[in-house]
Write a protein that holds these residues in place. Structure first.
Motif, PDB file in Angstrom:
ATOM      1  N   UNK A  21       8.778  26.405   3.183  1.00 57.08           N
ATOM      2  CA  UNK A  21       8.405  26.682   1.507  1.00 57.08           C
ATOM      3  C   UNK A  21       6.838  27.029   1.562  1.00 57.08           C
ATOM      4  N   UNK A  22       6.001  26.965   2.275  1.00 56.95           N
ATOM      5  CA  UNK A  22       4.691  26.848   2.706  1.00 56.95           C
ATOM      6  C   UNK A  22       4.892  29.023   2.681  1.00 56.95           C
ATOM      7  N   UNK A  23       5.646  28.765   3.240  1.00 57.72           N
ATOM      8  CA  UNK A  23       5.543  30.303   3.689  1.00 57.72           C
ATOM      9  C   UNK A  23       5.982  30.903   2.423  1.00 57.72           C
ATOM     10  N   UNK A  24       6.882  30.726   1.500  1.00 59.56           N
ATOM     11  CA  UNK A  24       6.905  31.344   0.362  1.00 59.56           C
ATOM     12  C   UNK A  24       6.315  31.430  -0.656  1.00 59.56           C
ATOM     13  N   UNK A 196       9.341  30.964 -10.477  1.00 58.69           N
ATOM     14  CA  UNK A 196       9.457  30.384 -10.619  1.00 58.69           C
ATOM     15  C   UNK A 196      11.114  29.831  -9.569  1.00 58.69           C
ATOM     16  N   UNK A 197      11.630  31.265 -10.408  1.00 53.89           N
ATOM     17  CA  UNK A 197      12.642  31.552 -10.036  1.00 53.89           C
ATOM     18  C   UNK A 197      13.494  31.316  -7.890  1.00 53.89           C
ATOM     19  N   UNK A 198      11.681  32.181  -7.932  1.00 52.34           N
ATOM     20  CA  UNK A 198      12.433  32.342  -6.009  1.00 52.34           C
ATOM     21  C   UNK A 198      12.442  30.705  -5.476  1.00 52.34           C
ATOM     22  N   UNK A 199      10.458  29.833  -6.565  1.00 46.96           N
ATOM     23  CA  UNK A 199      10.594  29.025  -5.566  1.00 46.96           C
ATOM     24  C   UNK A 199      11.878  28.049  -5.416  1.00 46.96           C
ATOM     25  N   UNK A 200      12.476  27.767  -6.912  1.00 51.08           N
ATOM     26  CA  UNK A 200      13.539  26.686  -6.721  1.00 51.08           C
ATOM     27  C   UNK A 200      14.983  27.075  -6.184  1.00 51.08           C
ATOM     28  N   UNK A 201      15.727  28.562  -6.029  1.00 51.86           N
ATOM     29  CA  UNK A 201      15.384  29.157  -4.482  1.00 51.86           C
ATOM     30  C   UNK A 201      15.751  28.446  -3.332  1.00 51.86           C
ATOM     31  N   UNK A 202      14.066  28.884  -3.317  1.00 52.88           N
ATOM     32  CA  UNK A 202      13.783  28.499  -1.865  1.00 52.88           C
ATOM     33  C   UNK A 202      13.864  27.252  -1.477  1.00 52.88           C
ATOM     34  N   UNK A 203      13.148  26.236  -2.199  1.00 53.95           N
ATOM     35  CA  UNK A 203      14.108  24.740  -2.053  1.00 53.95           C
ATOM     36  C   UNK A 203      14.915  24.553  -1.543  1.00 53.95           C
ATOM     37  N   UNK A 204      16.091  24.909  -2.460  1.00 50.09           N
ATOM     38  CA  UNK A 204      17.771  24.795  -2.274  1.00 50.09           C
ATOM     39  C   UNK A 204      18.164  25.865  -0.843  1.00 50.09           C
ATOM     40  N   UNK A 205      17.422  26.394  -0.396  1.00 48.47           N
ATOM     41  CA  UNK A 205      17.602  27.540   0.937  1.00 48.47           C
ATOM     42  C   UNK A 205      16.966  26.910   1.728  1.00 48.47           C
ATOM     43  N   UNK A 206      16.105  25.965   1.738  1.00 50.98           N
ATOM     44  CA  UNK A 206      15.320  26.078   2.629  1.00 50.98           C
ATOM     45  C   UNK A 206      16.122  23.894   3.334  1.00 50.98           C
ATOM     46  N   UNK A 207      16.286  23.138   2.405  1.00 51.99           N
ATOM     47  CA  UNK A 207      17.019  21.976   2.282  1.00 51.99           C
ATOM     48  C   UNK A 207      18.136  22.323   3.305  1.00 51.99           C
ATOM     49  N   UNK A 208      18.532  22.964   2.269  1.00 45.55           N
ATOM     50  CA  UNK A 208      20.412  23.555   3.506  1.00 45.55           C
ATOM     51  C   UNK A 208      19.491  24.289   4.842  1.00 45.55           C
ATOM     52  N   UNK A 209      19.608  24.805   5.202  1.00 51.63           N
ATOM     53  CA  UNK A 209      19.046  25.091   6.475  1.00 51.63           C
ATOM     54  C   UNK A 209      18.586  24.074   7.258  1.00 51.63           C
ATOM     55  N   UNK A 210      18.055  23.527   6.574  1.00 51.20           N
ATOM     56  CA  UNK A 210      17.221  22.723   7.543  1.00 51.20           C
ATOM     57  C   UNK A 210      17.938  21.240   7.948  1.00 51.20           C
ATOM     58  N   UNK A 211      18.846  21.251   7.436  1.00 55.38           N
ATOM     59  CA  UNK A 211      19.316  20.459   7.260  1.00 55.38           C
ATOM     60  C   UNK A 211      20.400  21.001   8.408  1.00 55.38           C
ATOM     61  N   UNK A 212      21.373  21.862   8.407  1.00 60.89           N
ATOM     62  CA  UNK A 212      22.215  22.655   9.419  1.00 60.89           C
ATOM     63  C   UNK A 212      21.916  22.593  10.856  1.00 60.89           C
ATOM     64  N   UNK A 213      20.192  23.585  10.715  1.00 58.11           N
ATOM     65  CA  UNK A 213      19.700  23.557  12.604  1.00 58.11           C
ATOM     66  C   UNK A 213      19.577  21.811  12.735  1.00 58.11           C
ATOM     67  N   UNK A 214      18.889  21.148  12.053  1.00 60.56           N
ATOM     68  CA  UNK A 214      18.440  19.546  12.965  1.00 60.56           C
ATOM     69  C   UNK A 214      19.928  18.643  12.818  1.00 60.56           C
ATOM     70  N   UNK A 215      21.122  18.899  12.445  1.00 62.63           N
ATOM     71  CA  UNK A 215      22.678  18.007  12.757  1.00 62.63           C
ATOM     72  C   UNK A 215      22.867  17.761  14.134  1.00 62.63           C
TER      73      UNK A 215
END
Length: 489
Positions: A21-24, A196-215
């Motif tokens: 998110x900070x990178x975005x 605004x659109x890009x930030x919403x997409x980044x939040x969703x993508x970041x959440x999904x990716x972090x969950x997949x990596x750390x599982x």
């Protein structure tokens, strides 16, 4: 530091999510700043080009006036030539026009403000100097006027028929950035909508990716948490249906099998290696002075003549050389006997030219040349370490020249700059191969049949301890040049 510990308190999943998110956000802000900078740069470039076009038009107009004036083109006649034309120039070209004499005093202006002032208008000496030294005899200054607007002021010479300057033309140009400011505003509005659109997409993508990596990491971390390297470790059980995790667990189990066996071997090997390296360094540091000492004694033995009127001076010179090398050996022996890696620095003010000459006296080769641009260069340095640097580099240079080579040359050169002193050791030997250049300062690397390859590594360490550096250039078949640069304190 507190913020750093707070960041470490977050889980890996949270840190991955926040980082993305900070990178975005950071990239978006950076794009905005770059875009604003670009718009402003384009605006400034546009105004400068516009001023240049208008200034050229004014100069063409001035040339026409000069061709038709009845007055002689001199500094004294500048007022007479332009007094009836200056407002015409200003009105036609839409810019303020000022004329100064060559000393920077205002002669004539289309701006009534200057005439309302009781004092004399005078250009700064800095402006006159810059104009005189300018290659195209034209300079630009940017300043703020009374209304806080940017003003680009152009200064250039007016020349007569003999191309001799007799006045200075000043054309102030007030920047108007309304158009570019409106463009920036429109761009930021459009960019905010996309952001605004890009930030919403980044939040969703970041959440999904972090969950997949750390599982997967979370699953195996629970198993590895009980593992200790300082005790006998238990193997982990394989997880059914998870190939990536099973591959990691299998690698860990294999490591556990080998860890206990290799731990003792590693400890023993490290102890033996440390003693071997220490022995090599001791041998190398003691061997370096022994060779020149032997050469000095042999030279003294061949040249000794009791009837020589200078025999006392020669004995003193030979003795001084031997004592210096003995001192070097003694310093090394004392340092290693106290478990130090190298002799401690005993800095003193030295004339490096004199020390270099003394260090070169131990060599009998008649093709060694010494050059210095000064008779005295004072350097705060350890004398024994300075002699070690010179003798090692010269010895390497001599050994780099084949015995069968007819023309041999080793050149030792001292060169002083404002803040440093440079020592060059140049030879016309065989040179260093390209694949060996990156290894030349590595310990134990050598291109000779004898020696342990510690000389250049030790020299590099000494030089860097004094905030200096050593470099070299080499060409196969032509020779090598080593340069030691030390700061003068």
């Amino acid at each position: 530091m507190n913020k750093w510990y707070q960041l470490k308190s977050y889980s890996l999943r949270q840190r991955i999510f926040m980082s993305m998110i900070l990178l975005t956000v950071f990239s978006s802000i950076l794009i905005s700043l770059v875009s604003i900078f670009h718009f402003r740069y384009e605006a400034q470039k546009y105004h400068e080009e516009r001023l240049s076009r208008k200034e050229n038009a004014i100069k063409q107009h001035i040339e026409y006036i000069l061709k038709n004036t009845p007055y002689k083109l001199t500094e004294e006649n500048t007022f007479k030539i332009f007094r009836n034309k200056i407002f015409e120039l200003s009105d036609i070209h839409g810019l303020e026009v000022n004329f100064f004499n060559l000393k920077g005093r205002l002669i004539l202006s289309s701006n009534p403000y200057y005439y309302s002032q009781k004092k004399t208008i005078q250009l700064k000496k800095e402006t006159l100097d810059k104009l005189e030294s300018s290659s195209n005899q034209r300079i630009l200054f940017i300043r703020l006027n009374r209304d806080d607007q940017n003003v680009i002021a152009s200064y250039s010479y007016i020349k007569n028929n003999n191309f001799k300057s007799f006045a200075i033309l000043n054309v102030p140009y007030v920047e108007s950035n309304d158009f570019y400011n409106e463009e920036i505003s429109n761009f930021l509005k459009r960019y905010a909508q996309v952001y605004v659109v890009m930030l919403i997409f980044s939040i969703y993508f970041s959440f999904t990716l972090s969950k997949t990596i750390t599982k997967s990491l979370t699953q195996i971390s629970e198993k590895i948490e009980l593992t200790r390297l300082n005790q006998r470790n238990e193997k982990l059980a394989l997880q059914p249906g998870d190939q990536e995790i099973n591959a990691l667990i299998q690698s860990y189990n294999n490591m556990v099998d080998e860890l206990e066996e290799s731990a003792q071997k590693l400890a023993q090997s490290e102890r033996e290696y440390a003693w071997r390296e220490m022995a090599k360094q001791v041998a190398h540091e003691i061997k370096n002075p022994l060779t020149p000492m032997k050469l000095t004694v042999q030279s003294f033995q061949r040249r000794f003549n009791p009837d020589d009127p200078n025999i006392t001076k020669k004995i003193n010179d030979y003795s001084e050389t031997l004592i210096q090398q003995i001192d070097t050996m003694s310093a090394v022996a004392n340092a290693f006997s106290n478990f130090a890696s190298m002799p401690a620095q005993d800095n003193e003010s030295l004339n490096i030219v004199k020390v270099a000459k003394i260090a070169l006296e131990i060599f009998n080769e008649d093709y060694i040349r010494f050059i210095s641009n000064e008779d005295e260069v004072i350097l705060h340095f350890d004398k024994t370490q300075l002699i070690r640097i010179i003798t090692n580099l010269v010895k390497n240079a001599i050994q780099a020249i084949p015995e069968e080579q007819k023309e041999k040359l080793v050149e030792v050169k001292l060169e002083r700059t404002k803040t440093t002193v440079r020592l060059y050791v140049k030879d016309n030997g065989i040179g260093i191969a390209e694949d060996q250049k990156q290894l030349i300062f590595e310990p134990k690397f050598t291109t000779k049949n004898s020696g342990m390859g510690l000389g250049l590594a030790i020299i590099k360490n000494i030089v860097e301890n004094y905030n200096g550096f050593i470099t070299f250039e080499s060409t196969i078949g032509i020779g090598s040049t080593f340069c030691v640069e030390l700061p003068i304190k």
